[in-house]
Design an enzyme around this catalytic site. Structure first.
Site, mmCIF file in Angstrom:
data_model
loop_
_atom_site.group_PDB
_atom_site.id
_atom_site.type_symbol
_atom_site.label_atom_id
_atom_site.label_comp_id
_atom_site.label_asym_id
_atom_site.label_seq_id
_atom_site.Cartn_x
_atom_site.Cartn_y
_atom_site.Cartn_z
ATOM 1 N N ASN A 39 34.568 37.949 37.340
ATOM 2 C CA ASN A 39 35.257 39.151 36.857
ATOM 3 C C ASN A 39 34.588 40.414 37.428
ATOM 4 O O ASN A 39 33.368 40.532 37.405
ATOM 5 C CB ASN A 39 35.194 39.152 35.325
ATOM 6 C CG ASN A 39 36.037 40.249 34.702
ATOM 7 O OD1 ASN A 39 35.817 41.432 34.943
ATOM 8 N ND2 ASN A 39 37.010 39.858 33.901
ATOM 9 N N HIS A 50 40.160 39.460 37.601
ATOM 10 C CA HIS A 50 39.593 38.479 36.695
ATOM 11 C C HIS A 50 38.903 37.439 37.579
ATOM 12 O O HIS A 50 39.131 37.398 38.792
ATOM 13 C CB HIS A 50 40.720 37.848 35.868
ATOM 14 C CG HIS A 50 41.083 38.617 34.636
ATOM 15 N ND1 HIS A 50 41.963 38.139 33.691
ATOM 16 C CD2 HIS A 50 40.667 39.835 34.186
ATOM 17 C CE1 HIS A 50 42.073 39.026 32.701
ATOM 18 N NE2 HIS A 50 41.310 40.060 32.978
ATOM 19 N N GLU A 52 39.260 34.268 38.043
ATOM 20 C CA GLU A 52 40.122 33.333 38.770
ATOM 21 C C GLU A 52 40.804 34.034 39.941
ATOM 22 O O GLU A 52 41.008 33.434 41.007
ATOM 23 C CB GLU A 52 41.188 32.753 37.823
ATOM 24 C CG GLU A 52 40.617 31.995 36.629
ATOM 25 C CD GLU A 52 40.358 32.890 35.411
ATOM 26 O OE1 GLU A 52 40.087 34.107 35.604
ATOM 27 O OE2 GLU A 52 40.414 32.377 34.277
ATOM 28 N N CYS A 82 46.162 35.067 35.203
ATOM 29 C CA CYS A 82 45.493 34.030 36.001
ATOM 30 C C CYS A 82 46.250 32.707 35.916
ATOM 31 O O CYS A 82 46.325 31.956 36.892
ATOM 32 C CB CYS A 82 44.048 33.881 35.542
ATOM 33 S SG CYS A 82 43.112 35.420 35.747
ATOM 34 N N ASP A 142 39.631 44.005 28.732
ATOM 35 C CA ASP A 142 39.881 42.968 29.742
ATOM 36 C C ASP A 142 41.054 42.070 29.389
ATOM 37 O O ASP A 142 41.672 41.477 30.266
ATOM 38 C CB ASP A 142 38.619 42.129 29.955
ATOM 39 C CG ASP A 142 38.616 41.446 31.308
ATOM 40 O OD1 ASP A 142 38.823 42.154 32.314
ATOM 41 O OD2 ASP A 142 38.443 40.213 31.370
#
Lengths: 145, 145
Positions: A39, A50, A52, A82, A142
């Protein structure tokens, strides 16, 4: 712990050392890590990086056939964005470190044909719960809360 | 054409001039464009910078309350990844230039409570269909095919 989840956790810890949100991810093809990420909301001011997503970008432009035999490892259950990236690229398998601190749309992803495994690993859980306890505002940002 | 879809289309054309895939997006809050973006697969070798993602990143770190009153405009129906980003940030309204050349998970996004409007604007349709006809491989790569 599986070597690939260990590598994802190493990415998460790297993010924490940088002052970021400790979530990490790796993409594995034929037993080899082809992408790594963590992240970068704090580090790059990015709302789309993020773990991923950072991992998928780091893997570069892969062929569809390559994505089709890949596995995405993430220390935390992938969010809507994601999970959507997993569906876009037809990644058939996702291994999740834990979904106790946050749970993305796992059932929807399964319904779309993805093999989703949740480990609920204690080390992944504690890394995240400690962070959330100390940084509730950043964490809520987030996940769009 | 609505001024915001015009701005998204301008982004798409900017991408085309750069040698990229002509899809553009803007994020609007209180009648003001706060983010702009276009697909950067070719330009940056990025697999995550679809137009909507590039737009959301360009808008920077917004408060949840700001996303909750925003509208995302995109010249093309958002894919699974970009639709997921809409859901992550709780963007309540999406306006789509066209869904004739590609249709993302619009029904799922509507089921999750998002107001989705499809214009099927002729200029958006032709820009994309011309590009796909000339660049089928690149296009297929962008949608994970």
């Amino acid at each position: 712990m599986n070597e690939f989840m260990r590598a994802a956790l190493d990415e998460a810890k790297k993010g924490l050392r940088e002052g970021g949100i400790p979530i990490g991810s790796v993409l594995v093809v034929d037993g080899v890590i082809v992408g790594r990420g963590h992240n970068r909301r704090v580090q790059q001011g990015s709302t789309i990086k993020h773990a991923e997503m950072d991992c998928l970008e780091s893997a570069g432009r892969l062929r569809a056939a390559t994505y089709r035999k890949s596995t995405l490892y993430s220390t935390l259950s992938p969010c809507d964005m994601c999970s959507g990236a997993v569906l876009l690229y037809g990644i058939p398998k996702v291994v999740i470190g834990e979904n106790m601190n946050f749970k993305g749309p796992e059932e929807y992803v399964r319904d779309r044909g993805v093999d989703v495994t949740v480990l609920n690993d204690q080390e992944c859980i504690e890394l995240m719960s400690d962070f959330i306890e100390k940084n509730p505002g950043l964490w809520n940002e987030d996940i769009g809360q």
